[in-house]
Design a protein around this motif. Structure first.
Motif: not given
Length: 374
Positions: A111-131
């Motif tokens: 996952y990264y892109d969601f139907a509700n764009p306010t929930f969509t992740y960003r590249h900087e969230d790929l830090d091993g602890r955010t999602a």
């Protein structure tokens, strides 16, 4: 070995291709029942086929005699957008897998892109602890399971990077290579946002032979199908070395990779090798041997060189090779270790000054020592 597949669309389970696989349980987290044979996609069936299918002379899954638990963690298979609910269902599935005694999780959703764009992740969230799903994958690793996750198919799309939970630090994230062992253009790239090597390893993800919903053998592509190949590798290694922890098996798989010394952001540590990983595991099991095996001195050497073998190695078959920097063997000898100190005189070691590699093998363990001759 018990393997959980977290995916969707397991059609074709009743065909002869799966007659060797024991499916012990099925769980549909989306609809809250046990029906995983859903219309609309056979993605899970194809992933499972790469693990569990077997037809002599036709298709062989990577772990076809394992025990399997199948989970549906997706809603509306092949939908354009995902929802955060699917992260929650994945988390619940991983928790339930733990309660069922699962050893290895193979998951080809991301996952990264969601139907509700306010929930969509960003590249900087790929830090091993955010999602959330990344945290869940690490929780699964923390309780002792091996999690094997597809890197994602975003390499030639706008996102380009890993899909979550591929950034989790205690799991194996799998990229795709083609039959020439080159990175597939579609395979998502790393590294993680905090600079760790990701993906971890790579496997064939183009033209992978597996089974469709009708039980037919088909060739299909994507990191989704490289992932079960590595999950099967992990299952076999752990079956053969049950005293090890999940993280020790993961470490051996990474170290067995074709690019372990020079990892990159496309295939990580490279293509793993079962025999090399098993050898590394044997070395882990024999840590005392690794500490005691051999000493070579003096170094630099101006006269005789001594190779000291520990008394604890007595009775083991041993071999010594001395190689120059071009790989040419200047000395080779076989003997049985008996606790003695081997002396190599200048006459035994008739070679000009330079750098040499002393390759000592005792039983199944080997060590290379660099020696400077002056």
């Amino acid at each position: 070995i018990h393997i959980a597949v977290l995916d969707y669309g397991y059609q074709g389970l009743g065909t002869d291709a799966f007659r060797h696989a024991r499916v012990l349980s099925t769980h549909n987290l989306w609809q809250g029942n046990n029906n995983v044979n859903l219309p609309g996609s056979d993605h899970g069936n194809r992933v499972l086929g790469a693990l569990a299918a077997f037809r002599q002379g036709d298709v062989v899954g990577a772990a076809y005699r394992a025990d399997f638990h199948l989970f549906t963690t997706e809603s509306e298979p092949e939908a354009t957008f995902d929802t955060r609910d699917e992260e929650l269902w994945w988390t619940v599935a991983a928790e339930r897998a733990d309660s069922l005694g699962v050893d290895v999780i193979s998951t080809s959703v991301g996952y990264y892109d969601f139907a509700n764009p306010t929930f969509t992740y960003r590249h900087e969230d790929l830090d091993g602890r955010t999602a959330l799903i990344t945290q869940a994958a690490d929780w699964a690793a923390a309780v002792g399971m091996i999690v094997v996750k597809a890197a994602g198919n975003q390499g030639n799309r706008t996102w380009q990077r890993l899909t979550f939970p591929g950034d989790a630090d205690s799991i194996l994230t799998v990229a795709s290579v083609n039959s020439q062992l080159r990175h597939s253009a579609f395979s998502s790239r790393g590294p993680s946002a905090d600079g760790r090597v990701k993906p971890d390893v790579a496997a064939l993800g183009e033209g992978v032979f597996t089974v469709s919903q009708g039980g037919f053998t088909v060739a299909t592509s994507g990191t989704s199908f490289a992932t079960p190949l590595v999950a099967g590798l992990a299952a076999g290694l752990w079956q053969a070395n049950r005293s090890l922890t999940n993280l020790q098996v993961i470490s051996a798989i990474r170290q067995s990779g074709s690019r372990f010394r020079t990892p990159n952001d496309s295939i990580g540590y490279g293509i793993p090798n079962f025999e090399r990983a098993n050898f590394l595991i044997t070395a882990l099991d024999d840590a005392q041997l690794a500490r005691e095996l051999v000493q070579v001195y003096p170094n630099p050497a101006t006269g005789p060189v001594y190779v000291a073998l520990a008394p604890s190695l007595a009775g083991r078959p041993a071999e010594l090779k001395v190689l120059d920097v071009t790989g040419r063997c200047v000395l080779a000898t076989r003997f049985t270790a008996d606790g003695r100190i081997l002396e190599l005189t200048p006459a035994d070691w008739d070679a000009p000054p330079g750098t040499y590699l002393f390759q000592i093998k005792v039983g199944e363990w080997s060590r290379v020592v660099k020696v400077s001759k002056q």
